[in-house]
Design an enzyme around this catalytic site. Structure first.
Site, mmCIF file in Angstrom:
data_model
loop_
_atom_site.group_PDB
_atom_site.id
_atom_site.type_symbol
_atom_site.label_atom_id
_atom_site.label_comp_id
_atom_site.label_asym_id
_atom_site.label_seq_id
_atom_site.Cartn_x
_atom_site.Cartn_y
_atom_site.Cartn_z
ATOM 1 N N GLY A 31 0.805 -1.217 0.000
ATOM 2 C CA GLY A 31 0.000 0.000 0.000
ATOM 3 C C GLY A 31 0.838 1.266 0.000
ATOM 4 N N LEU A 33 0.489 3.689 -2.129
ATOM 5 C CA LEU A 33 0.913 3.530 -3.519
ATOM 6 C C LEU A 33 1.444 4.820 -4.131
ATOM 7 C CD1 LEU A 33 -2.108 1.358 -4.721
ATOM 8 C CD2 LEU A 33 0.072 0.586 -3.754
ATOM 9 N N HIS A 37 4.436 1.837 -7.988
ATOM 10 C CA HIS A 37 3.451 0.748 -7.919
ATOM 11 C C HIS A 37 2.530 0.791 -9.148
ATOM 12 C CE1 HIS A 37 4.111 1.486 -3.459
ATOM 13 N NE2 HIS A 37 4.352 0.191 -3.544
ATOM 14 N N SER A 186 7.714 4.216 -0.795
ATOM 15 C CA SER A 186 6.721 4.697 0.177
ATOM 16 C C SER A 186 7.435 5.372 1.342
ATOM 17 C CB SER A 186 5.880 3.539 0.700
ATOM 18 O OG SER A 186 5.257 2.892 -0.383
#
Ligand code: PAF
Length: 283
Positions: A31, A33, A37, A186
């Site tokens: 996650g 993102l 990604h 991230s």
């Protein structure tokens, strides 16, 4: 786009798609993102009939002193980004769904996980291979896309797939960088403005190494020294490792005679960043 949280439901959906001969493409993520990604998702979309993206911050791959609790999370934004990419399913299990009470099975790739990040993050790759194999058994993809930014992870997954005879193609996707060369991650969100400037040293030092090699320098030790000197000129930077390795075995190279992978991990303030570059060398 549908969000599925239960393992059984995801497996039923994958079985149905397989009965209808749809090609299933899979992008596993934790996650938060970013464009990196999304580039994997777009690559999957081009090749698949149905794309599944998983979002699961996997506790098993974080060490006790690492950032599991504070790892950035923004599921609502992630879902709206994925909706725009028109993925079919987002698989978002909870930690108890993936690792219920009594869980005790792990998968480990041995040699490839010893060096580079593996030397500093004991248990990390065991956590990665375990969750990825579980996700493969849940999503049942024909292929899965992994970024070259996490080069060691990519090689470890490829090894696991070969060694365990999984019928899944592993597709490698190039690292996506910001306009100035910083690899998207991230964890970049942790950086202050000044740290963001220091973080550029990772990419710049890889470019320096490339110039040295293309200019004829073949001594890995010398190149590592010059990279280290360069990175340390910037405030906040502390090198964890700089390695020059064989791109397939990930074993250290002393004298560069063929293609090498240069990989590094640097703490910028409290944020640990990694990057790498494959350098092609004429035999
Ligand atoms: O690269 C990542 O984000 C993770 O390591 C992965 C592959 C999703 C497994 O948790």
């Amino acid at each position: 786009m549908e969000v599925i949280r239960a393992i059984k439901e995801m497996q039923n959906r994958a079985n149905l798609w397989r009965r209808e001969n749809f090609i299933i493409g899979f992008v596993p993520t934790m996650g938060y993102l970013h464009e990196g990604h999304l580039s994997l998702v777009r690559m999957a979309k081009r090749r698949a009939d149905k794309v599944v993206v998983s979002i699961f911050v996997n506790p098993l791959q974080f060490g006790p002193k690492e950032d599991y609790e504070v790892y950035p999370r923004d599921p609502e934004k992630d879902l709206s980004l994925l909706e725009r990419e028109q993925v079919e399913v987002v698989f978002m299990p909870g930690a108890k769904e993936m690792y219920p009470q009594g869980y005790q099975t792990y998968v480990e790739v041995s040699n490839l996980t010893q060096g580079l990040c593996g030397a500093f993050r004991p248990g990390h790759f065991k956590g990665v291979t375990t969750v990825v194999l579980k996700l493969f058994n849940i999503v049942k993809p024909h292929f899965a896309v992994f970024g070259e930014k996490d080069y060691q992870q990519l090689k470890v997954i490829q090894r696991m797939v070969n060694d365990l005879n999984l019928e899944i193609e592993i597709v490698a996707a190039p690292t996506i960088r910001d306009w100035d060369g910083l690899a998207l991650s991230s964890r970049n969100t942790y950086l202050s403005q000044e740290e963001r400037r220091s973080a550029l040293a990772l990419y710049q030092s890889l470019k320096l190494a490339e110039r040295l090699i293309l200019g004829g320098e073949r001594r890995a030790e010398r190149i590592r020294e010059l990279m280290q000197e360069y990175i340390k000129k910037f405030p906040h930077n502390r090198v964890q490792y700089i390695e020059i390795v064989n791109p397939e075995t990930l074993e250290r190279v002393d004298l560069i005679k063929e293609n090498v992978l240069i990989a590094l991990a640097v703490y910028v303030g409290k944020t640990r960043l990694i990057d790498n570059k494959l350098i092609r060398v004429e035999g």
